[in-house]
Design an enzyme around this catalytic site. Sequence first.
Site, PDB file in Angstrom:
ATOM      1  N   CYS A  79       0.824  -1.215   0.000  1.00 54.26           N
ATOM      2  CA  CYS A  79       0.000   0.000   0.000  1.00 54.26           C
ATOM      3  C   CYS A  79       0.863   1.271   0.000  1.00 54.26           C
ATOM      4  O   CYS A  79       1.413   1.623  -1.030  1.00 54.26           O
ATOM      5  CB  CYS A  79      -0.971  -0.027   1.181  1.00 54.26           C
ATOM      6  SG  CYS A  79      -2.326   1.159   1.023  1.00 54.26           S
ATOM      7  N   HIS A 167      -3.854  -4.807   0.659  1.00 53.78           N
ATOM      8  CA  HIS A 167      -3.357  -5.339   1.932  1.00 53.78           C
ATOM      9  C   HIS A 167      -3.486  -6.872   1.954  1.00 53.78           C
ATOM     10  O   HIS A 167      -4.590  -7.398   2.124  1.00 53.78           O
ATOM     11  CB  HIS A 167      -4.151  -4.750   3.098  1.00 53.78           C
ATOM     12  CG  HIS A 167      -3.838  -3.311   3.363  1.00 53.78           C
ATOM     13  ND1 HIS A 167      -2.814  -2.914   4.189  1.00 53.78           N
ATOM     14  CD2 HIS A 167      -4.402  -2.171   2.882  1.00 53.78           C
ATOM     15  CE1 HIS A 167      -2.762  -1.591   4.222  1.00 53.78           C
ATOM     16  NE2 HIS A 167      -3.716  -1.111   3.435  1.00 53.78           N
ATOM     17  N   GLU A 169      -2.480  -8.792   4.278  1.00 45.33           N
ATOM     18  CA  GLU A 169      -2.529  -9.275   5.651  1.00 45.33           C
ATOM     19  C   GLU A 169      -3.931  -9.385   6.218  1.00 45.33           C
ATOM     20  O   GLU A 169      -4.149 -10.063   7.234  1.00 45.33           O
ATOM     21  CB  GLU A 169      -1.669  -8.370   6.549  1.00 45.33           C
ATOM     22  CG  GLU A 169      -2.195  -6.957   6.767  1.00 45.33           C
ATOM     23  CD  GLU A 169      -1.772  -5.963   5.705  1.00 45.33           C
ATOM     24  OE1 GLU A 169      -1.842  -4.751   5.964  1.00 45.33           O
ATOM     25  OE2 GLU A 169      -1.379  -6.385   4.592  1.00 45.33           O
ATOM     26  N   SER A 221      -1.002 -13.199  37.605  1.00 46.16           N
ATOM     27  CA  SER A 221      -2.322 -12.561  37.574  1.00 46.16           C
ATOM     28  C   SER A 221      -3.446 -13.575  37.413  1.00 46.16           C
ATOM     29  O   SER A 221      -4.609 -13.239  37.589  1.00 46.16           O
ATOM     30  CB  SER A 221      -2.380 -11.571  36.409  1.00 46.16           C
ATOM     31  OG  SER A 221      -2.352 -12.272  35.169  1.00 46.16           O
ATOM     32  N   VAL A 224      -3.262 -15.712  30.959  1.00 44.61           N
ATOM     33  CA  VAL A 224      -2.456 -16.572  30.087  1.00 44.61           C
ATOM     34  C   VAL A 224      -0.995 -16.131  30.048  1.00 44.61           C
ATOM     35  O   VAL A 224      -0.076 -16.935  30.186  1.00 44.61           O
ATOM     36  CB  VAL A 224      -3.037 -16.592  28.656  1.00 44.61           C
ATOM     37  CG1 VAL A 224      -2.140 -17.387  27.709  1.00 44.61           C
ATOM     38  CG2 VAL A 224      -4.449 -17.175  28.657  1.00 44.61           C
ATOM     39  N   ASP A 225      -0.743 -14.828  29.870  1.00 41.39           N
ATOM     40  CA  ASP A 225       0.622 -14.340  29.658  1.00 41.39           C
ATOM     41  C   ASP A 225       1.527 -14.610  30.853  1.00 41.39           C
ATOM     42  O   ASP A 225       2.621 -15.161  30.706  1.00 41.39           O
ATOM     43  CB  ASP A 225       0.611 -12.840  29.341  1.00 41.39           C
ATOM     44  CG  ASP A 225      -0.200 -12.508  28.100  1.00 41.39           C
ATOM     45  OD1 ASP A 225      -0.388 -13.415  27.264  1.00 41.39           O
ATOM     46  OD2 ASP A 225      -0.656 -11.366  27.966  1.00 41.39           O
ATOM     47  N   SER A 226       1.082 -14.215  32.053  1.00 40.34           N
ATOM     48  CA  SER A 226       1.936 -14.399  33.223  1.00 40.34           C
ATOM     49  C   SER A 226       2.113 -15.881  33.542  1.00 40.34           C
ATOM     50  O   SER A 226       3.162 -16.307  34.014  1.00 40.34           O
ATOM     51  CB  SER A 226       1.382 -13.646  34.436  1.00 40.34           C
ATOM     52  OG  SER A 226       0.168 -14.198  34.884  1.00 40.34           O
ATOM     53  N   THR A 227       1.084 -16.687  33.250  1.00 41.18           N
ATOM     54  CA  THR A 227       1.178 -18.122  33.510  1.00 41.18           C
ATOM     55  C   THR A 227       2.214 -18.789  32.610  1.00 41.18           C
ATOM     56  O   THR A 227       3.063 -19.566  33.078  1.00 41.18           O
ATOM     57  CB  THR A 227      -0.193 -18.796  33.296  1.00 41.18           C
ATOM     58  OG1 THR A 227      -1.146 -18.203  34.189  1.00 41.18           O
ATOM     59  CG2 THR A 227      -0.122 -20.292  33.556  1.00 41.18           C
TER      60      THR A 227
END
Length: 509
Positions: A79, A167, A169, A221, A224-227
Site C-alpha cells: 500500500c 493489503h 494481511e 495474575s 495466560v501471559d503471566s502463567t
Amino acid sequence: MQNNVLILDFGSQYTQLIARRVRELNIYCEIHPYHKFPKKLDQFKAVILSGSPFSVRAEDAPHPDLSKIKGHKPLLAVCYGAQYLSQFYGGRVDPSNIREYGRANLSNIKKDGVLFESVPDDSQVWMSHSDTITQLPKNGTRLASTRDVENAAFRIEGEATYGIQFHPEVYHTSHGKQILENFLVTIAQVEQSWTPAAFVDSTVSSLKEKIGNDKVVLGLSGGVDSTVAAVLLNKAIGKNLYCIFVNNGLLRKNEFTKVLDQYEHMGLNVKGVDASDRFLNALKGISEPEKKRKAIGRTFIEVFDDEAHLVQNVHWLAQGTIYPDVIESVSVNGPSVTIKSHHNVGGLPDFMKLNVVEPLRMLFKDEVRRVGSELGIDKELLGRHPFPGPGLAIRILGDITPEKVTILQEVDDIFINGLKKWDLYDSVWQAGAMLLPVNSVGVMGDERTYEKVVALRAVESTDGMTADWVDLPYKFLQEISNHIINRVKGVNRVVYDISSKPPATIEWE
C-alpha cells in the site's frame, strides 16, 4: 533469535497483522519504526514496508532511507510502501478520482510472476487508499490490476523488489497468505523454522544463561501471559523462581483460591497474598476511572514490593509483557496511528532496583497460547478470556464498595458459567458483566423494587484492537437474565451491550 524478516512500520493500523500473518507461516519477524532501523540489518533476509495513514505526496510523509535495502534484499512494499517506491524511484502517484476502500478483485495477473503463483484471476483483495500509482517506478513491470486500479501490483526488474497496492494481511484478501508465502519462501527463500517447540528450546537456554543462579520474582495474575511466562521460567531456573499471586479483592468469584490451587498443581513456587481489604480501602470514595486505575496500580506495587522484599537476594523481576505492548511503546511516534492505548512496558517504580526479564516480549497472544500448549499447560487455563488488570473495579461504574463487588461477582459467575454450559465460551473472545450506577423500578411478587441494573458484554476479536459484539442466542440470554434476577439480591434488570469497538471500547471504563 532468528532475525529473518524486518517489517518497517509507517504507522498503519494493520502493521501488527502483517507480522502475525508472517508468524503464521512459521517465519520469525520483527516490527521496527521506519526511521529506526535495527543495528544488525544484515541479519534480516527480507523486508516488508507497511501501509500508512499518510499520503506519499504530503510534506510530512514518512521518508525512509532504503539505500541498504532496495536492490540488496528481497523487498515487498504494501500500500503506502508501494506508492513510496513509485513516488521516489522514478514513478508517479496522484490523488484517486474516487477513494478506493474495501473489496476489489485482481485481474490481468501476470502468470509468470512468482508473487502470484497459485493465486487465481478474480481473487479478492482489500484496498484502503486515496492515492493511485499512475506511473510505475523505473524498470517497473505491472503484475496485476483491478477494475479501478491499473497498477495494483508490480515488480522492479533486475531486483527482488515488489509493490502491491492492496493489503495481503487482512482477512478480506482471500489469497493474502499465499502471496506472503510466495514472497517470503519462494522469492526470499526464508526458512519456516519459527515453531513453539523451537521457541521453548531457545528461550529456556537463553534464560539459563542470562539468569544463572539468581533469584527471580514474578507477579502472577491468573491470566495466560503471566502463567506461560512462569512455566517457561520454572523450566529454566526451577525453585529460584518466586511467584506472587495477589488477591486485590476485585477478582472473579472464588478465583483467588481456584487459580492458586491450579498453580500449585503445576509445580510452581507460588505464594498467595490476600490484600483485598488494602485495595478496597485505597478505592474508597473514588469514582473516576483513571483514578481507580492509579489507586489499584499504586497499591499493587506497594503490596508486591512488600512481598518481594521477603525473598532474600532477588536480582530479577519477571513480567508477562507480550509483543503488541513492546511495539506500541516504541511505535512510530509522529506518524503512528494506534487504536489501543500504550502499555507501560517494564514500568518499575524507582525504589525497586531489579533487572527485568520478559520471556514473552517477542510473542503475540495467539503464539503465547501455542507456546503454553507446547509446555503442557492445561487447555482450560490457556483458553481463559482476557481479564482487565484493575479487575471488577472498571466494571463497577462509580464508587467501589464490598457490597457492589459481591453483587458483580455473583452476576459474572452466572454469566461466565452459563457461556461454558451452553458451549459458547470458546467462541467468545472476552465476556463480562458491568454494574451500572442506575437503579430501576421492578416488580417481584406483589412488591415494587428499586434495584441495580447490570449490563452483559460479549465480544469477538483477535487482539482487542477492534471487536464486534457476539450475537448470543435469545434463549441463552433469557435464561441468564432470569437466573441473575432470581438469584442475585439487589439486581432487578439485565441488559445486553450491542456496541462494537470502535466506537465503543470493550470495557465500560
